[in-house]
Scaffold this active site. Structure first.
Site, PDB file in Angstrom:
ATOM      1  N   ARG A   1       0.915  -1.543   0.064  1.00  0.00           N
ATOM      2  CA  ARG A   1      -0.388   0.044  -0.090  1.00  0.00           C
ATOM      3  C   ARG A   1       0.749   1.303   0.118  1.00  0.00           C
ATOM      4  O   ARG A   1       2.234   1.485   0.226  1.00  0.00           O
ATOM      5  CB  ARG A   1      -0.870   0.008   1.333  1.00  0.00           C
ATOM      6  CG  ARG A   1      -1.811  -1.043   1.386  1.00  0.00           C
ATOM      7  CD  ARG A   1      -3.161  -0.265   0.431  1.00  0.00           C
ATOM      8  NE  ARG A   1      -4.258  -1.515   0.062  1.00  0.00           N
ATOM      9  CZ  ARG A   1      -3.980  -2.326  -0.503  1.00  0.00           C
ATOM     10  NH1 ARG A   1      -3.517  -2.887  -1.888  1.00  0.00           N
ATOM     11  NH2 ARG A   1      -5.526  -2.684  -0.660  1.00  0.00           N
TER      12      ARG A   1
ATOM     13  N   HIS B   1      -0.791   0.261 -10.167  1.00  0.00           N
ATOM     14  CA  HIS B   1      -1.914  -0.968  -8.911  1.00  0.00           C
ATOM     15  C   HIS B   1      -1.911  -1.808  -9.342  1.00  0.00           C
ATOM     16  O   HIS B   1      -3.413  -2.144  -9.375  1.00  0.00           O
ATOM     17  CB  HIS B   1      -2.997  -0.133  -8.523  1.00  0.00           C
ATOM     18  CG  HIS B   1      -3.014  -0.962  -7.088  1.00  0.00           C
ATOM     19  ND1 HIS B   1      -3.589  -0.287  -5.975  1.00  0.00           N
ATOM     20  CD2 HIS B   1      -3.073  -2.021  -6.939  1.00  0.00           C
ATOM     21  CE1 HIS B   1      -4.231  -0.945  -4.902  1.00  0.00           C
ATOM     22  NE2 HIS B   1      -4.332  -2.593  -5.535  1.00  0.00           N
TER      23      HIS B   1
HETATM   24  P1  NDP Z   1      -1.810 -11.939   4.610  1.00  0.00           P
HETATM   25  O1  NDP Z   1      -3.154 -11.373   5.389  1.00  0.00           O
HETATM   26  O2  NDP Z   1      -2.003 -13.160   3.732  1.00  0.00           O
HETATM   27  O3  NDP Z   1      -0.685 -11.719   4.977  1.00  0.00           O
HETATM   28  C1  NDP Z   1       0.405 -10.191   5.890  1.00  0.00           C
HETATM   29  C2  NDP Z   1       1.443 -10.952   6.354  1.00  0.00           C
HETATM   30  O4  NDP Z   1       1.875  -9.422   7.261  1.00  0.00           O
HETATM   31  C3  NDP Z   1       1.575 -11.960   7.313  1.00  0.00           C
HETATM   32  O5  NDP Z   1       2.269 -12.659   7.240  1.00  0.00           O
HETATM   33  C4  NDP Z   1       2.108 -11.183   8.439  1.00  0.00           C
HETATM   34  O6  NDP Z   1       1.928 -11.476   9.387  1.00  0.00           O
HETATM   35  C5  NDP Z   1       2.719  -9.484   8.049  1.00  0.00           C
HETATM   36  N1  NDP Z   1       2.245  -8.459   9.415  1.00  0.00           N
HETATM   37  C6  NDP Z   1       1.135  -8.079   9.509  1.00  0.00           C
HETATM   38  N2  NDP Z   1       1.747  -7.207   9.932  1.00  0.00           N
HETATM   39  C7  NDP Z   1       2.961  -7.271  10.586  1.00  0.00           C
HETATM   40  C8  NDP Z   1       3.492  -6.629  11.108  1.00  0.00           C
HETATM   41  N3  NDP Z   1       2.848  -5.370  12.252  1.00  0.00           N
HETATM   42  N4  NDP Z   1       5.262  -6.733  11.787  1.00  0.00           N
HETATM   43  C9  NDP Z   1       5.251  -7.986  11.102  1.00  0.00           C
HETATM   44  N5  NDP Z   1       4.315  -8.554  10.172  1.00  0.00           N
HETATM   45  C10 NDP Z   1       3.594  -8.093   9.786  1.00  0.00           C
HETATM   46  O7  NDP Z   1      -2.276 -10.486   3.286  1.00  0.00           O
HETATM   47  P2  NDP Z   1      -1.733 -11.321   1.727  1.00  0.00           P
HETATM   48  O8  NDP Z   1      -0.217 -12.211   1.547  1.00  0.00           O
HETATM   49  O9  NDP Z   1      -3.160 -11.834   1.273  1.00  0.00           O
HETATM   50  O10 NDP Z   1      -1.984  -9.326   0.940  1.00  0.00           O
HETATM   51  C11 NDP Z   1      -0.552  -8.454   1.372  1.00  0.00           C
HETATM   52  C12 NDP Z   1      -1.227  -7.073   0.942  1.00  0.00           C
HETATM   53  O11 NDP Z   1      -0.830  -7.329  -0.230  1.00  0.00           O
HETATM   54  C13 NDP Z   1      -2.542  -6.639   1.342  1.00  0.00           C
HETATM   55  O12 NDP Z   1      -2.659  -6.340   2.349  1.00  0.00           O
HETATM   56  C14 NDP Z   1      -2.975  -5.564  -0.163  1.00  0.00           C
HETATM   57  O13 NDP Z   1      -2.662  -4.764   1.124  1.00  0.00           O
HETATM   58  C15 NDP Z   1      -1.420  -5.958  -0.973  1.00  0.00           C
HETATM   59  N6  NDP Z   1      -1.927  -6.369  -2.211  1.00  0.00           N
HETATM   60  C16 NDP Z   1      -1.025  -5.201  -3.414  1.00  0.00           C
HETATM   61  C17 NDP Z   1      -2.404  -5.913  -4.417  1.00  0.00           C
HETATM   62  C18 NDP Z   1      -1.380  -4.837  -5.339  1.00  0.00           C
HETATM   63  O14 NDP Z   1      -2.162  -5.375  -6.895  1.00  0.00           O
HETATM   64  N7  NDP Z   1      -0.588  -3.925  -5.537  1.00  0.00           N
HETATM   65  C19 NDP Z   1      -2.483  -7.126  -4.421  1.00  0.00           C
HETATM   66  C20 NDP Z   1      -3.113  -7.650  -3.335  1.00  0.00           C
HETATM   67  C21 NDP Z   1      -2.587  -7.754  -2.266  1.00  0.00           C
HETATM   68  P3  NDP Z   1       2.053 -13.373  10.330  1.00  0.00           P
HETATM   69  O15 NDP Z   1       1.517 -14.229   9.077  1.00  0.00           O
HETATM   70  O16 NDP Z   1       2.708 -13.628  11.450  1.00  0.00           O
HETATM   71  O17 NDP Z   1       0.341 -12.517  11.338  1.00  0.00           O
HETATM   72  C1  OXD Z   2      -5.207  -5.238  -3.708  1.00  0.00           C
HETATM   73  C2  OXD Z   2      -6.281  -6.340  -4.658  1.00  0.00           C
HETATM   74  O1  OXD Z   2      -5.231  -5.713  -1.857  1.00  0.00           O
HETATM   75  O2  OXD Z   2      -5.237  -5.691  -5.550  1.00  0.00           O
HETATM   76  O3  OXD Z   2      -4.886  -4.148  -3.786  1.00  0.00           O
HETATM   77  O4  OXD Z   2      -5.941  -7.334  -4.159  1.00  0.00           O
END
Ligand code: NDP
Ligand code: OXD
Length: 308
Positions: A223, A271
């Site tokens: 993000r 994005h």
């Molecule tokens: P998940 O919820 O599966 O994974 C999140 C990860 O972040 C977990 O490993 C979690 O740790 C870790 N995490 C969360 N908070 C912290 C913290 N404070 N310190 C350290 N680690 C932390 O999310 P996804 O993998 O599905 O997606 C991740 C992000 O990717 C989305 O939230 C979105 O913002 C972004 N995204 C962007 C897209 C794009 O097109 N640019 C498309 C899709 C997603 P733990 O495993 O220990 O809980």
């Molecule tokens: C996001 C998506 O979370 O495209 O950015 O899934």
């Protein structure tokens, strides 16, 4: 009862067809022509207008068409119903492709050669082997762990940082605030795949860049608000950070006069790092519609307290 589809970015007809194949007879209504709001029990949404979801008194679940739900959680008056994130093989695969492509571009110095070409400069430079290149992924969830596995399969030395320690083949695990310094100190290409929460907002800051080895690169696909843009520009100008690939921004679309557009060390994409597909995502969405209607916990249900 009916499903409401609300998204300006997702292919509505393909989603309708795929969901009707999963749930024949599904009453699929497309916002804003939804009829009586009291008949909507499930909302399938991406970036709904602020306050819109509060208009549906029978809502049982909000299913996000995106993996990140920070925008939903930030909405005032969001109904207190379960929310599910999008988890979809296409979303995961396309993110792994993007991260691999961007990592290879920095690793093989294409960013450097693009700048050299613009100056008609023959800049002979060989990269280290992938096995000598240390990539670090912040966030080892659905997307981060798949991207880590793909980079490891290409021979990179991969580490990940998450809240809880992980056991992933070929991936060194660092966890929590105590693990962050050591993770950053070994990371030459930093990939951000964290959810946006109060703990992660602004994490890509001057303090973080200073803890990376000099000349590291950044790939932000999570993000825009993870990044302090002025800190990145200063780090790029000083050489502390050598290049950046950015897919997400605090303001989207990125305003035409934003300095990042013209920075010679920055590659911008709008994005598009990854996207869900109805072909692969409809099965999970249909299962969540059934679960919502049966009052059962959703797949990939968001923990509102945690923020992801
Ligand atoms: P998940 O919820 O599966 O994974 C999140 C990860 O972040 C977990 O490993 C979690 O740790 C870790 N995490 C969360 N908070 C912290 C913290 N404070 N310190 C350290 N680690 C932390 O999310 P996804 O993998 O599905 O997606 C991740 C992000 O990717 C989305 O939230 C979105 O913002 C972004 N995204 C962007 C897209 C794009 O097109 N640019 C498309 C899709 C997603 P733990 O495993 O220990 O809980
Ligand atoms: C996001 C998506 O979370 O495209 O950015 O899934």
């Amino acid at each position: 009862m009916a499903l409401m589809f609300l998204s300006a970015d997702d292919p509505v007809e393909a989603w309708r067809e795929a969901l009707l194949a999963e749930i024949p007879g599904l009453d699929f209504r497309i916002w804003p022509e939804v009829g009586d709001p009291a008949e909507i029990d499930v909302a399938l949404v991406w970036q709904p207008p602020p306050g819109e979801l509060a208009r549906y008194p029978s809502l049982r679940a909000i299913l996000s068409l995106g993996a990140g739900i920070d925008g939903l959680l930030a909405q005032a008056g969001l109904p207190d119903v379960p929310i599910a994130r999008m988890v979809d093989p296409s979303l995961t695969r396309t993110m792994s492709e993007y991260v691999l492509l961007a990592t290879l571009r920095h690793h093989r110095q294409f960013d450097h050669f693009e700048r050299a070409q613009r100056a008609a400069r023959w800049s002979f430079a060989l990269p280290p082997q992938a096995a000598e290149r240390q990539v670090g992924i912040m966030g080892l969830g659905v997307l981060g762990s798949a991207a880590a596995a793909s980079l490891a399969a290409h021979g990179f030395r991969v580490a990940g940082w998450s809240r809880e320690a992980k056991r992933l083949a070929g991936v060194e695990s660092f966890a929590g605030p105590d693990g962050l310094d050591a993770f950053l100190a070994r990371t030459e290409i930093l990939v951000c795949l964290l959810p946006l929460t109060s703990h992660t907002c602004g994490i890509l800051s001057a303090a973080t860049f200073a803890r990376l080895p000099r000349g590291a690169c950044l790939i932000n696909v999570a993000r825009g608000a993870h990044l302090v843009e002025t800190d990145l520009i200063a780090a790029l100008d000083s050489g502390q950070v050598e290049g950046a690939t950015l897919d997400v921004f605090r303001a989207e679309p990125l305003p035409p006069d934003h300095p990042l557009w013209h920075h010679p060390k920055v590659l911008i994409t709008p994005h598009v790092a990854s996207y869900a597909s109805p072909l692969t995502g409809a099965e999970g969405v249909a299962e969540n519609i059934r679960r919502a209607r049966a009052g059962r916990p959703l797949l990939h249900q968001v923990d509102r307290g945690r923020g992801y």
